[in-house]
Design a protein around this motif. Structure first.
Motif, PDB file in Angstrom:
ATOM      1  N   PRO A  29       0.810  -1.215   0.000  1.00  0.00           N
ATOM      2  CA  PRO A  29       0.000   0.000   0.000  1.00  0.00           C
ATOM      3  C   PRO A  29       0.849   1.274   0.000  1.00  0.00           C
ATOM      4  CG  PRO A  29       0.060  -0.930   2.193  1.00  0.00           C
ATOM      5  CD  PRO A  29       0.743  -1.921   1.284  1.00  0.00           C
ATOM      6  N   THR A  30       0.290   2.287  -0.609  1.00  0.00           N
ATOM      7  CA  THR A  30       0.903   3.607  -0.567  1.00  0.00           C
ATOM      8  C   THR A  30       0.646   4.232   0.796  1.00  0.00           C
ATOM      9  OG1 THR A  30       0.270   3.772  -2.899  1.00  0.00           O
ATOM     10  CG2 THR A  30       1.109   5.780  -1.842  1.00  0.00           C
ATOM     11  N   TYR A  31      -0.562   4.009   1.314  1.00  0.00           N
ATOM     12  CA  TYR A  31      -0.973   4.565   2.598  1.00  0.00           C
ATOM     13  C   TYR A  31      -1.585   3.467   3.453  1.00  0.00           C
ATOM     14  CZ  TYR A  31      -0.727   9.139   0.321  1.00  0.00           C
ATOM     15  OH  TYR A  31      -0.304  10.247  -0.324  1.00  0.00           O
ATOM     16  N   VAL A  32      -1.373   3.559   4.764  1.00  0.00           N
ATOM     17  CA  VAL A  32      -2.104   2.789   5.768  1.00  0.00           C
ATOM     18  C   VAL A  32      -2.601   3.843   6.747  1.00  0.00           C
ATOM     19  CG1 VAL A  32      -2.047   0.953   7.482  1.00  0.00           C
ATOM     20  CG2 VAL A  32      -0.604   0.789   5.437  1.00  0.00           C
ATOM     21  N   LEU A  33      -3.928   4.020   6.829  1.00  0.00           N
ATOM     22  CA  LEU A  33      -4.480   5.183   7.514  1.00  0.00           C
ATOM     23  C   LEU A  33      -5.506   4.812   8.567  1.00  0.00           C
ATOM     24  CD1 LEU A  33      -5.115   7.346   4.329  1.00  0.00           C
ATOM     25  CD2 LEU A  33      -3.149   7.464   5.869  1.00  0.00           C
ATOM     26  N   PHE A  34      -5.652   5.704   9.545  1.00  0.00           N
ATOM     27  CA  PHE A  34      -6.755   5.632  10.493  1.00  0.00           C
ATOM     28  C   PHE A  34      -7.837   6.595  10.011  1.00  0.00           C
ATOM     29  CE2 PHE A  34      -3.429   4.617  13.936  1.00  0.00           C
ATOM     30  CZ  PHE A  34      -3.607   3.246  13.765  1.00  0.00           C
ATOM     31  N   ASN A  35      -9.057   6.150  10.015  1.00  0.00           N
ATOM     32  CA  ASN A  35     -10.225   6.957   9.650  1.00  0.00           C
ATOM     33  C   ASN A  35     -10.116   7.589   8.269  1.00  0.00           C
ATOM     34  OD1 ASN A  35     -11.309   6.184  12.053  1.00  0.00           O
ATOM     35  ND2 ASN A  35     -11.199   8.186  13.017  1.00  0.00           N
ATOM     36  N   GLY A  36      -9.418   6.907   7.357  1.00  0.00           N
ATOM     37  CA  GLY A  36      -9.450   7.260   5.951  1.00  0.00           C
ATOM     38  C   GLY A  36      -8.605   8.417   5.487  1.00  0.00           C
ATOM     39  N   ARG A  37      -7.868   9.052   6.383  1.00  0.00           N
ATOM     40  CA  ARG A  37      -6.997  10.139   5.913  1.00  0.00           C
ATOM     41  C   ARG A  37      -5.825  10.328   6.872  1.00  0.00           C
ATOM     42  NH1 ARG A  37      -7.473  15.059   8.406  1.00  0.00           N
ATOM     43  NH2 ARG A  37      -9.298  15.355   9.718  1.00  0.00           N
ATOM     44  N   GLU A  38      -4.757  10.818   6.336  1.00  0.00           N
ATOM     45  CA  GLU A  38      -3.578  11.093   7.148  1.00  0.00           C
ATOM     46  C   GLU A  38      -3.898  12.211   8.140  1.00  0.00           C
ATOM     47  OE1 GLU A  38       1.194  11.292   6.449  1.00  0.00           O
ATOM     48  OE2 GLU A  38      -0.113  12.003   4.848  1.00  0.00           O
ATOM     49  N   GLY A  39      -3.512  12.029   9.382  1.00  0.00           N
ATOM     50  CA  GLY A  39      -3.745  13.034  10.410  1.00  0.00           C
ATOM     51  C   GLY A  39      -5.156  13.054  10.970  1.00  0.00           C
ATOM     52  N   ALA A  40      -5.960  12.046  10.655  1.00  0.00           N
ATOM     53  CA  ALA A  40      -7.357  12.029  11.114  1.00  0.00           C
ATOM     54  C   ALA A  40      -7.477  12.009  12.630  1.00  0.00           C
ATOM     55  CB  ALA A  40      -8.107  10.837  10.513  1.00  0.00           C
ATOM     56  N   LEU A  41      -6.451  11.512  13.327  1.00  0.00           N
ATOM     57  CA  LEU A  41      -6.480  11.440  14.792  1.00  0.00           C
ATOM     58  C   LEU A  41      -5.284  12.175  15.404  1.00  0.00           C
ATOM     59  CD1 LEU A  41      -7.503   7.683  15.218  1.00  0.00           C
ATOM     60  CD2 LEU A  41      -8.965   9.708  15.415  1.00  0.00           C
ATOM     61  N   THR A  42      -4.886  13.289  14.778  1.00  0.00           N
ATOM     62  CA  THR A  42      -3.781  14.091  15.294  1.00  0.00           C
ATOM     63  C   THR A  42      -4.210  15.552  15.359  1.00  0.00           C
ATOM     64  OG1 THR A  42      -2.809  14.499  13.113  1.00  0.00           O
ATOM     65  CG2 THR A  42      -2.073  12.514  14.273  1.00  0.00           C
ATOM     66  N   GLY A  43      -3.364  16.385  15.960  1.00  0.00           N
ATOM     67  CA  GLY A  43      -3.648  17.817  16.040  1.00  0.00           C
ATOM     68  C   GLY A  43      -4.976  18.072  16.742  1.00  0.00           C
ATOM     69  N   ASP A  44      -5.817  18.894  16.146  1.00  0.00           N
ATOM     70  CA  ASP A  44      -7.124  19.203  16.724  1.00  0.00           C
ATOM     71  C   ASP A  44      -8.042  17.990  16.788  1.00  0.00           C
ATOM     72  OD1 ASP A  44      -6.375  21.832  17.085  1.00  0.00           O
ATOM     73  OD2 ASP A  44      -7.346  22.544  15.245  1.00  0.00           O
ATOM     74  N   ASN A  45      -7.726  16.951  16.007  1.00  0.00           N
ATOM     75  CA  ASN A  45      -8.553  15.739  15.968  1.00  0.00           C
ATOM     76  C   ASN A  45      -8.043  14.640  16.894  1.00  0.00           C
ATOM     77  OD1 ASN A  45     -10.259  16.833  13.951  1.00  0.00           O
ATOM     78  ND2 ASN A  45      -8.701  16.352  12.420  1.00  0.00           N
ATOM     79  N   ALA A  46      -7.024  14.932  17.698  1.00  0.00           N
ATOM     80  CA  ALA A  46      -6.488  13.930  18.626  1.00  0.00           C
ATOM     81  C   ALA A  46      -7.567  13.511  19.617  1.00  0.00           C
ATOM     82  CB  ALA A  46      -5.286  14.499  19.375  1.00  0.00           C
ATOM     83  N   LEU A  47      -7.514  12.267  20.036  1.00  0.00           N
ATOM     84  CA  LEU A  47      -8.408  11.786  21.081  1.00  0.00           C
ATOM     85  C   LEU A  47      -7.958  12.391  22.407  1.00  0.00           C
ATOM     86  CD1 LEU A  47      -8.550   8.031  20.033  1.00  0.00           C
ATOM     87  CD2 LEU A  47     -10.170   9.848  19.467  1.00  0.00           C
ATOM     88  N   LYS A  48      -8.894  12.584  23.327  1.00  0.00           N
ATOM     89  CA  LYS A  48      -8.567  13.213  24.605  1.00  0.00           C
ATOM     90  C   LYS A  48      -9.116  12.390  25.765  1.00  0.00           C
ATOM     91  CE  LYS A  48      -8.522  17.891  22.678  1.00  0.00           C
ATOM     92  NZ  LYS A  48      -8.645  17.574  21.303  1.00  0.00           N
ATOM     93  N   ALA A  49      -8.364  12.385  26.855  1.00  0.00           N
ATOM     94  CA  ALA A  49      -8.796  11.710  28.082  1.00  0.00           C
ATOM     95  C   ALA A  49      -8.153  12.432  29.255  1.00  0.00           C
ATOM     96  CB  ALA A  49      -8.383  10.241  28.074  1.00  0.00           C
ATOM     97  N   LYS A  50      -8.611  12.076  30.443  1.00  0.00           N
ATOM     98  CA  LYS A  50      -8.042  12.620  31.673  1.00  0.00           C
ATOM     99  C   LYS A  50      -7.389  11.482  32.460  1.00  0.00           C
ATOM    100  CE  LYS A  50     -11.496  16.314  32.249  1.00  0.00           C
ATOM    101  NZ  LYS A  50     -10.950  17.128  31.256  1.00  0.00           N
ATOM    102  N   VAL A  51      -6.402  11.846  33.283  1.00  0.00           N
ATOM    103  CA  VAL A  51      -5.744  10.870  34.148  1.00  0.00           C
ATOM    104  C   VAL A  51      -6.807  10.163  34.992  1.00  0.00           C
ATOM    105  CG1 VAL A  51      -4.191  10.645  36.122  1.00  0.00           C
ATOM    106  CG2 VAL A  51      -3.540  12.082  34.189  1.00  0.00           C
ATOM    107  N   GLU A  52      -6.629   8.858  35.144  1.00  0.00           N
ATOM    108  CA  GLU A  52      -7.501   7.972  35.915  1.00  0.00           C
ATOM    109  C   GLU A  52      -8.850   7.698  35.247  1.00  0.00           C
ATOM    110  OE1 GLU A  52      -7.661   8.730  40.103  1.00  0.00           O
ATOM    111  OE2 GLU A  52      -5.486   8.819  40.272  1.00  0.00           O
TER     112      GLU A  52
END
Length: 152
Positions: A29-52
Motif C-alpha cells: 500500500p501507498t498509505y495505511v491510515l486511520f479513519n481514511g486520511r492522514e492526520g485524522a487522529l492528530t492535532g485538533d482531531n487527537a483523542l482526549k482523556a483525563k488521568v484515571e
C-alpha cells in the motif's frame, strides 16, 4: 478504523491519485491510515482523556489486505475483546486485528502525556500514515513515571 490504500502516486504525492491494482495485488500500500486520511487522529482531531479515566476504543480494520498490529505506545491494554463481550484477554501490549475484523481495547490512564496510536508494523505508522494521538491531561504521578524532559 484502519485501512490500506493503493495509489498510482507515491506517498504524499499531490492531487488526485488513482487506484493501482498491481500495488494491491502485491499488498504494497501507498498509505495505511486511520479513519481514511492522514492526520485524522492528530492535532485538533487527537483523542482526549483525563488521568484515571478508562479509555475504551473499538478498532476496526477495513483492510482490504493488511493485518493491523494495533498498539498505544506507553500503555498496556487492561482488556482486549475479540468479537465477544464475554471473553477477553488481559494485559496485552499489541493486538492483531485481521482485515475485515475489529477488537475492543480498554485501558486506564495513569499519567498525563501524549500517547501514540500506531500500527506496530511501525513503518506503516511513520511512513504510510497509520498514526494517531491520545492526549491525556491531569496531575502528574511521579511514583509511576517522571521525566526531566517533561518538566522542560
Amino acid at each position: 478504523m484502519q485501512g490500506d490504500f493503493y495509489t498510482n502516486g507515491k506517498y504524499n504525492d499531490q492531487g488526485m491519485q488513482t487506484f493501482d491494482m498491481e500495488k494491491a495485488i502485491d499488498e504494497q500500500p501507498t498509505y495505511v491510515l486511520f479513519n481514511g486520511r492522514e492526520g485524522a487522529l492528530t492535532g485538533d482531531n487527537a483523542l482526549k482523556a483525563k488521568v484515571e479515566e478508562t479509555v475504551r476504543l473499538l478498532v476496526g480494520n477495513g483492510g482490504p489486505n493488511l493485518v493491523s498490529s494495533f498498539h498505544v505506545i506507553g500503555e498496556i491494554f487492561d482488556r482486549v475483546w475479540d468479537g465477544s463481550n464475554q471473553h477477553y484477554e488481559e494485559s496485552v501490549q499489541t493486538t492483531l486485528i485481521p482485515a475485515g475484523g475489529s477488537k475492543v481495547v480498554q485501558f486506564r490512564t495513569e499519567v498525563p502525556g501524549t500517547f501514540l496510536l500506531v500500527d506496530h508494523s511501525i513503518f506503516r505508522a511513520f511512513n504510510k500514515g497509520a498514526l494517531g494521538v491520545l492526549k491525556v491531561e491531569g496531575p502528574a504521578a511521579p511514583a509511576i513515571y517522571s521525566s526531566s524532559a517533561a518538566a522542560q
